[in-house]
Design a protein around this motif. Structure first.
Motif, mmCIF file in Angstrom:
data_model
loop_
_atom_site.group_PDB
_atom_site.id
_atom_site.type_symbol
_atom_site.label_atom_id
_atom_site.label_comp_id
_atom_site.label_asym_id
_atom_site.label_seq_id
_atom_site.Cartn_x
_atom_site.Cartn_y
_atom_site.Cartn_z
ATOM 1 N N GLY A 181 0.815 -1.209 0.000
ATOM 2 C CA GLY A 181 0.000 0.000 0.000
ATOM 3 C C GLY A 181 0.845 1.252 0.000
ATOM 4 N N ALA A 182 1.897 1.272 0.839
ATOM 5 C CA ALA A 182 2.779 2.437 0.880
ATOM 6 C C ALA A 182 3.531 2.599 -0.435
ATOM 7 C CB ALA A 182 3.761 2.291 2.039
ATOM 8 N N ARG A 183 4.013 1.506 -0.962
ATOM 9 C CA ARG A 183 4.744 1.572 -2.235
ATOM 10 C C ARG A 183 3.856 2.158 -3.335
ATOM 11 N NH1 ARG A 183 6.235 -3.346 -2.282
ATOM 12 N NH2 ARG A 183 4.558 -4.156 -3.581
ATOM 13 N N ILE A 334 0.261 -16.084 8.207
ATOM 14 C CA ILE A 334 -0.221 -14.753 7.839
ATOM 15 C C ILE A 334 -0.512 -14.662 6.341
ATOM 16 C CG2 ILE A 334 0.439 -12.318 7.677
ATOM 17 C CD1 ILE A 334 2.092 -12.743 10.218
ATOM 18 N N THR A 335 -1.658 -14.134 6.014
ATOM 19 C CA THR A 335 -1.998 -13.792 4.630
ATOM 20 C C THR A 335 -2.207 -12.287 4.569
ATOM 21 O OG1 THR A 335 -3.101 -15.912 4.270
ATOM 22 C CG2 THR A 335 -3.619 -14.118 2.735
ATOM 23 N N ARG A 336 -1.479 -11.625 3.685
ATOM 24 C CA ARG A 336 -1.623 -10.168 3.531
ATOM 25 C C ARG A 336 -2.459 -9.875 2.292
ATOM 26 N NH1 ARG A 336 1.177 -7.282 7.140
ATOM 27 N NH2 ARG A 336 2.774 -8.389 8.327
ATOM 28 N N LEU A 337 -3.488 -9.082 2.490
ATOM 29 C CA LEU A 337 -4.407 -8.739 1.410
ATOM 30 C C LEU A 337 -4.073 -7.356 0.857
ATOM 31 C CD1 LEU A 337 -7.737 -9.996 3.017
ATOM 32 C CD2 LEU A 337 -6.161 -11.223 1.522
ATOM 33 N N PRO A 338 -4.225 -7.158 -0.450
ATOM 34 C CA PRO A 338 -3.781 -5.909 -1.073
ATOM 35 C C PRO A 338 -4.573 -4.688 -0.642
ATOM 36 C CG PRO A 338 -4.970 -7.276 -2.645
ATOM 37 C CD PRO A 338 -4.759 -8.127 -1.435
ATOM 38 N N CYS A 339 -3.864 -3.574 -0.538
ATOM 39 C CA CYS A 339 -4.477 -2.261 -0.314
ATOM 40 C C CYS A 339 -4.772 -1.624 -1.664
ATOM 41 C CB CYS A 339 -3.531 -1.362 0.482
ATOM 42 S SG CYS A 339 -3.078 -1.983 2.113
ATOM 43 N N SER A 340 -5.577 -0.573 -1.667
ATOM 44 C CA SER A 340 -5.857 0.187 -2.884
ATOM 45 C C SER A 340 -5.672 1.670 -2.578
ATOM 46 C CB SER A 340 -7.275 -0.091 -3.385
ATOM 47 O OG SER A 340 -8.231 0.235 -2.395
ATOM 48 N N LEU A 341 -5.711 2.495 -3.614
ATOM 49 C CA LEU A 341 -5.497 3.925 -3.441
ATOM 50 C C LEU A 341 -6.771 4.687 -3.787
ATOM 51 C CD1 LEU A 341 -3.276 5.990 -2.713
ATOM 52 C CD2 LEU A 341 -2.836 6.226 -5.170
#
Length: 353
Positions: A181-183, A334-341
């Protein structure tokens, strides 16, 4: 004097409570108690017209089966427990909406409890929910860091952590992909032509801060502008964002033309401080936040572009996984789910680039 109106069968109920019983349903439908039980639990070999008759009779009388008795009978209570330590509900409520929305389609209800970061209170909630024969447990928090939890090894029901982590590395956890998300947020600024992007964020003892800092540095390198970076850590407060602007603009070096903030509160403080200095946003300095908290993003002027952790979607995914676990599937780690902008005016663009 007219006599009082007669009551429907069963309305006097057992023990004078006024609630109809299974005996009342059986009598009114002209069937046995066993037939009523089979019809309401969708079990046994009955003619369809008999099932319909029993169910219509139960509905007409207002009969409500004993949920715990039904749970013992069919091995499922059609309920899930959710325990949160997020007393403000900032992160928990969107997750709850997504979870409840999905599980409702599966015929499952959610009991929600607030543990307020109190291990003893959490333990009591667990015992109470297990006493209600819940089919699964979901734990959420106001921060995604690993934290001590009650012993989960002998609960006997599927357990899932959402925007929370257990001390058990094998526990199933759903988290936002803070680094991604930050990237993406910083890459968006770079694609808009910003060359000097500062990062104002929270305390680096938080895992999310470290991951977002990593994403920030990755985006600078990927954009070929890693010759400039300014990274400032402070509290998760609007006042810190305001104070950080002085450090960014009064040090005598190159001034940033964009600020990527670790949360929306910090971003709002940054924007207010820039306005006080008559520095135009986004004309002179573009600003992007993190969390996409509408209380902040829509009240900021200009409206704040922000990374969205998609908490409702995370809640829905939690429902999908929990149902799979109830049916016998296994998830660990742990499963990391994508962020959006969510793009608004503060970055100088009206749509994602």
């Amino acid at each position: 004097m007219n006599p009082p109106p007669s009551r429907p069968p069963g309305k006097t109920g057992a023990f004078g409570s006024g609630a109809p019983t299974i005996h009342d349903v059986a009598k009114a439908a002209g069937v046995s108690i066993g037939t009523v039980s089979k019809a309401l639990n969708d079990q046994g070999r009955l003619r369809e017209e008999t099932r319909v008759l029993v169910r219509e009779t139960a509905a007409r009388l207002g009969f409500r089966p004993n949920d715990l008795a039904q749970a013992l009978h069919r091995g499922k209570s059609l309920t899930v427990g959710m325990i949160s330590s997020d007393s403000f509900g900032r992160f928990t409520m969107p997750i709850m909406e997504g979870l409840e929305g999905y599980l409702a389609g599966e015929g499952i209800s959610v009991f929600m409890c607030n543990a307020t970061d109190d291990p003893e209170r959490e333990r009591l909630h667990i015992e109470q929910l297990l006493g209600k024969r819940v089919d699964g447990l979901v734990f959420t928090s106001r921060r995604a860091d690993r934290r001590p939890t009650a012993d989960m090894t002998h609960l006997g029901v599927p357990t899932l952590f959402v925007y929370a982590q257990s001390h058990d590395p094998m526990a199933a956890c759903l988290l936002p992909d803070d680094q991604q998300g930050a990237r993406d947020g910083v890459l968006h600024l770079a694609r808009l032509g910003r060359k000097r992007i500062a990062h104002v964020t929270g305390p680096d003892r938080f895992e999310a801060v470290v991951l977002r800092q990593t994403g920030y540095l990755q985006a600078l390198q990927q954009s070929g502008i890693d010759n400039y970076h300014m990274l400032l850590n402070g509290p998760w407060l609007e006042t810190w964002g305001h104070d950080a602007v002085a450090q960014l603009f009064d040090h005598g070096g190159e001034r940033p033309d964009a600020v990527f903030c670790g949360n929306d509160q910090i971003a709002r403080g940054v924007i207010d401080a820039l306005r006080e200095r008559r520095i135009a946003v986004p004309g002179d300095v573009a600003v992007v936040g993190f969390d996409n908290w509408d209380v902040m993003t829509m009240a900021t002027r200009p409206a704040l572009t922000s990374v969205d952790m998609n908490l409702r979607g995370m809640g829905k995914e939690a429902g999908v996984r929990l149902m799979a676990m109830i049916r016998g599937e296994t998830f660990t780690g742990i499963t990391r789910l994508p962020c959006s902008l969510a793009v608004r005016q503060s970055c100088g663009a009206t749509s994602a680039t």
